[in-house]
Motif scaffolding. Structure first.
Motif, PDB file in Angstrom:
ATOM      1  N   ARG A 173       0.835  -1.198   0.000  1.00 40.37           N
ATOM      2  CA  ARG A 173       0.000   0.000   0.000  1.00 40.37           C
ATOM      3  C   ARG A 173       0.884   1.268   0.000  1.00 40.37           C
ATOM      4  N   TYR A 174       1.943   1.254   0.841  1.00 40.68           N
ATOM      5  CA  TYR A 174       2.832   2.418   0.913  1.00 40.68           C
ATOM      6  C   TYR A 174       3.492   2.696  -0.437  1.00 40.68           C
ATOM      7  N   ASN A 176       2.229   2.491  -3.242  1.00 40.66           N
ATOM      8  CA  ASN A 176       1.312   3.199  -4.145  1.00 40.66           C
ATOM      9  C   ASN A 176       0.974   4.603  -3.667  1.00 40.66           C
ATOM     10  N   GLU A 177       1.499   4.968  -2.473  1.00 45.27           N
ATOM     11  CA  GLU A 177       1.189   6.309  -1.971  1.00 45.27           C
ATOM     12  C   GLU A 177       1.925   7.361  -2.792  1.00 45.27           C
ATOM     13  N   LYS A 178       1.277   8.551  -2.896  1.00 42.86           N
ATOM     14  CA  LYS A 178       1.872   9.617  -3.718  1.00 42.86           C
ATOM     15  C   LYS A 178       3.221  10.053  -3.142  1.00 42.86           C
ATOM     16  N   ASP A 179       3.191  10.384  -1.807  1.00 42.06           N
ATOM     17  CA  ASP A 179       4.459  10.810  -1.203  1.00 42.06           C
ATOM     18  C   ASP A 179       5.182   9.594  -0.637  1.00 42.06           C
ATOM     19  N   LEU A 180       5.630   8.769  -1.562  1.00 40.30           N
ATOM     20  CA  LEU A 180       6.274   7.488  -1.222  1.00 40.30           C
ATOM     21  C   LEU A 180       7.427   7.673  -0.224  1.00 40.30           C
ATOM     22  N   LYS A 184       9.432   4.478   5.592  1.00 38.77           N
ATOM     23  CA  LYS A 184       8.236   3.790   6.101  1.00 38.77           C
ATOM     24  C   LYS A 184       8.183   2.349   5.572  1.00 38.77           C
TER      25      LYS A 184
END
Ligand code: ADP
Length: 367
Positions: A173-174, A176-180, A184
């Motif tokens: 999921r992380y 695919n986050e915008k602010d990769l 994390k």
């Protein structure tokens, strides 16, 4: 067990066999391979097929004859002793029809049947047949043990494997986050890695256990050991909206333990607490340590669940006790084995505020 009635004395021998067993009521279910009833002269008044077969005869060939034909070495002196003592047990050599020796144990007691003194002998075959039967029993026990260990292993590995799955999902999921955030993701993978390590430790312990029948114990501070176990179950508690309070401040806290095993116990207790509360509005868990009389340290896992179901209260720590549709019923029995192998005790009691407290106590190690 069937009895052979003597044509001459029917039905007394059957009664005698029954009485013989009653006279030996102190050992109900005790294993024996055959039974014989003798009169006071030593004549065989009744013998069952199993006993006759031990000596290689049919029962009819023995009925009415002197017991001495089967036990030439025995002086039958039990007749004098009995009456003074309730039963006598002798290890003697019997004689088979083919001349071979039947090592046996004879357990004789006296009964009075229709006013007549009779001697009831329980025969245990100490020879080959018993040996073969013991081997069979041993193999069955071993299979039981392996089956239980497999069930236990499935149970113990489920937790780290579930956690690994959860962490990998988070990592995906992380990604695919915008602010990769690389940091994390790295932390999440580290968490997954720690669970892989834990699973391999469980396997290692089991391997050691099978190989040597024991596990290594080292001096450890119990508080951090429990804290790490708590971290293992953090995600589970969060998933079920359980608020966890941790008070690990007992001091001193050095115990001689197998760390992974004690962590398994804590994980088991915590998982049970979370599962017990899943349909409750109030979901609080408290994990704490404390001292008992200065020489024991206790750990408590308290929940605000529904309390112990009546039907399992008395056999909580026995294997295969479960009220869960998909429960294995081995968690608490494994926990008890582990705690007892550490010379400790494990128990459960109602939580005064509602719910249950599971506790275990371990001896403190000398500093
Ligand atoms: P399992 O979790 O597979 O059922 P366990 O041996 O861990 O096996 O638990 C046995 C049973 O004890 C559970 O099915 C449940 O009925 C009861 N139990 C265990 N912990 C708790 C708890 N904290 N509160 C209420 N009941 C519990």
């Amino acid at each position: 067990m069937r009895s052979q009635n003597s044509p001459k004395t029917s039905p007394a021998p059957r009664a005698a066999e029954g009485e013989g067993r009653a006279a030996l009521g102190a050992t109900p279910g005790a294993s024996f391979d055959g039974i014989v009833a003798l009169d006071s002269r030593g004549a065989v008044r009744s013998i069952n097929d199993e006993a006759a077969a031990l000596f290689g005869y049919a029962a009819e060939e023995i009925l009415g004859r002197d017991f001495g034909m089967l036990t030439p070495e025995s002086d039958l002196s039990f007749r004098d002793h009995l009456g003074k003592t309730p039963s006598l047990r002798r290890r003697i050599d019997g004689l088979r029809k083919d001349g071979s020796v039947l090592p046996m144990e004879l357990d004789v007691s006296e009964v009075v049947c229709d006013g007549e003194r009779l001697f009831i002998g329980l025969i245990r075959d100490l020879g080959q047949r018993r040996f073969e039967r013991d081997i069979q029993k041993l193999q069955a026990n071993r299979l039981d043990l392996i089956e239980n260990m497999a069930a236990g292993l499935a149970h113990e590995l489920k937790q780290p494997l579930t956690a690994i799955g959860v962490y990998l999902n988070f990592a995906r999921r992380y990604l695919n986050e915008k602010d990769l955030s690389v940091q994390k993701i790295a932390e999440t993978l580290d968490n997954a890695d720690a669970q892989v390590f834990r699973a391999s430790q469980i396997m290692d312990n089991l391997r050691q256990f099978i190989a040597r029948g024991e596990t290594t114990k080292t001096p450890q501070n119990l508080n951090p050991v429990i804290r790490t176990a708590c971290a293992f179950t953090d995600s589970l508690a969060k998933l079920h909206n359980v608020k966890t309070t941790i008070n690990l401040d007992a001091s001193p806290d050095i115990v001689l333990i197998n760390k992974v095993q004690i962590q398994q116990v804590v994980v088991n207790l915590k998982r049970n607490a979370v599962e017990a509360m899943q349909n409750c509005a109030r979901r609080e868990m408290r994990v704490s340590t404390g001292l008992i009389d200065g020489d024991l340290i206790r750990a408590d896992v308290a929940d605000t669940g529904p309390g112990l179901p009546d039907e399992v209260k008395d056999r909580l720590f026995e294997q295969f006790t479960t009220t869960k549709p998909h429960g294995l019923g081995v968690g608490l029995s494994i926990s008890r084995s582990i705690i007892e192998a550490h010379n400790g005790k494990i128990w459960a009691e109602p939580n005064p505020g509602g719910g249950t407290i599971f506790s275990f106590a371990l001896p403190l190690a000398a500093r």
